[in-house]
Design an enzyme around this catalytic site. Sequence first.
Site, PDB file in Angstrom:
ATOM      1  CG  HIS A   1      29.148  47.114  39.068  1.00  0.00           C
ATOM      2  ND1 HIS A   1      29.584  48.422  39.085  1.00  0.00           N
ATOM      3  CD2 HIS A   1      29.248  46.655  40.342  1.00  0.00           C
ATOM      4  CE1 HIS A   1      29.930  48.742  40.339  1.00  0.00           C
ATOM      5  NE2 HIS A   1      29.739  47.691  41.101  1.00  0.00           N
TER       6      HIS A   1
ATOM      7  CD  GLU B   1      28.717  48.802  35.351  1.00  0.00           C
ATOM      8  OE1 GLU B   1      29.964  48.715  35.242  1.00  0.00           O
ATOM      9  OE2 GLU B   1      28.165  49.332  36.332  1.00  0.00           O
TER      10      GLU B   1
ATOM     11  NE  ARG C   1      25.964  48.285  42.046  1.00  0.00           N
ATOM     12  CZ  ARG C   1      26.687  49.306  41.621  1.00  0.00           C
ATOM     13  NH1 ARG C   1      26.542  49.729  40.370  1.00  0.00           N
ATOM     14  NH2 ARG C   1      27.551  49.906  42.405  1.00  0.00           N
TER      15      ARG C   1
ATOM     16  CG  HIS D   1      33.072  50.363  36.533  1.00  0.00           C
ATOM     17  ND1 HIS D   1      32.398  49.545  37.408  1.00  0.00           N
ATOM     18  CD2 HIS D   1      34.381  50.336  36.932  1.00  0.00           C
ATOM     19  CE1 HIS D   1      33.248  49.041  38.290  1.00  0.00           C
ATOM     20  NE2 HIS D   1      34.454  49.503  38.022  1.00  0.00           N
TER      21      HIS D   1
ATOM     22  CD  GLU E   1      31.132  54.537  35.847  1.00  0.00           C
ATOM     23  OE1 GLU E   1      30.306  54.002  35.069  1.00  0.00           O
ATOM     24  OE2 GLU E   1      31.314  54.151  37.011  1.00  0.00           O
TER      25      GLU E   1
END
Length: 447
Positions: free
Chosen positions: A197, A200, A255, A325, A399
């Site tokens: 993405h 990020e 994104r 991510h 994440e």
Amino acid sequence: MALDHRSAFRASVLLACVIICSNVLCPVGAYLYNNRYAGDQVFRITPGNDEEVRVLKEVLGHMKVDFWQPNSASLICHNATVDVHVKCNDTQGLRARLKQEHIDYRVFISNLQKEIEKQTGYRSSRKRRSESQYDYEVYHSLEEVDWWMFEMNRTHSDLVDMFSIGKSYEGRPLYVLQLGKRSRPQKKAVWIDCGVHAREWIGPAFCQWFVKEAIHSYQYDSVMRRLLNQLNFYIMPVLNVDGYHFSWTTDRFWRKTRSKNHKFHCRGVDANRNWKVKWCEEGASFHPCDDTYCGPFPESEPEVKAVAKFLRKHKKRVKAYISIHAYAQMLLYPYSYKYATIPNFSCVESAAHNAVTALYSAYGVRYRYGPASTTLYVSSGSSIDWAYRNGIQYAFAFELRDTGYFGFLLPESLINPTCTETMRAVKAIASGLLKKCETNRDRFPYI
């Protein structure tokens, strides 16, 4: 001559009016991204019950907001926070409506443009790349990342091999670094991708950090030496190259990929909803303008197709798949698309526990871990579900920091601690591959 003076005076008055009016509506002064985010705000909203969830979905549905967490209105649920980027002209209206409906909220970022400036500084006034010393504690553009990959390949040919697995929609090469000692053929392998993405940015920063640390610590770190001697690491610093480039030049919060849609003006596909596993079911969208658009068909995106082709070709050797991510501070594993336990749950859960424990040991930062569907939200067509279905028994999605205070604008001052702690977690996962963990092979890998 008098006419010239009058013209100049009128021009100066007009300019003053423009500046004053602009300041009334949205503050001016910064120049990154043509000042497009001046006055924009990030709200954290917490609906307390099902009725508030319904109202919030309706309110946000009538506004053009950029969902940060979760990534679509359909995933809003009560007692779970919702982070949304709201355009300057809509902030007052949203604030008034939330107060009217008695929905709890706070403004996390009061001027998004200023936060962008703080995150990366003024690009024109700082040197972001040096021939002699690459700075791993700043974010780097795609051009700089590519240059760095060539340099690592040139200067560390004993441990690094660079190759391309294809081209993006806009024709950019999709580079991968193979990292490991050329001790024997057919070594077990770990795949790590970053930058799926575009917005990020901490992802590509980590992939570069991992390569740098692995190479520099090979001589004195016995754990890293063992890993590079016995495993190959395939590192893809930027999977979504077109989107990442676009996030530097035009839209910081882009994104998706940048592929064109013939029926809609909207561009791009969510590269983590485009995999051929339960494609475009719950948690993905058929609408090309949505951030979670699954694409016209599975592997429609050349970037996804190239990675899938490479992993299928090497699936007998690739024992772990890791995708980086942000943001949420979580370590996720399958399933993403359903609430169910994977056949080798005990082994994967143990690996995740060891990883977050190792991560915590660096700075005391806590990560939640568990199946993606229950820990984060349900999503279909994800890369970790695809990897697991294709026989890669350890499939993880990190994440990274933080939990919303900075969101996608994690300051450069936090690159070092974020990458240092994540490095420990990835090393723990990789080290676990060198040990045996019993699992029910008869059931694996059916999904």
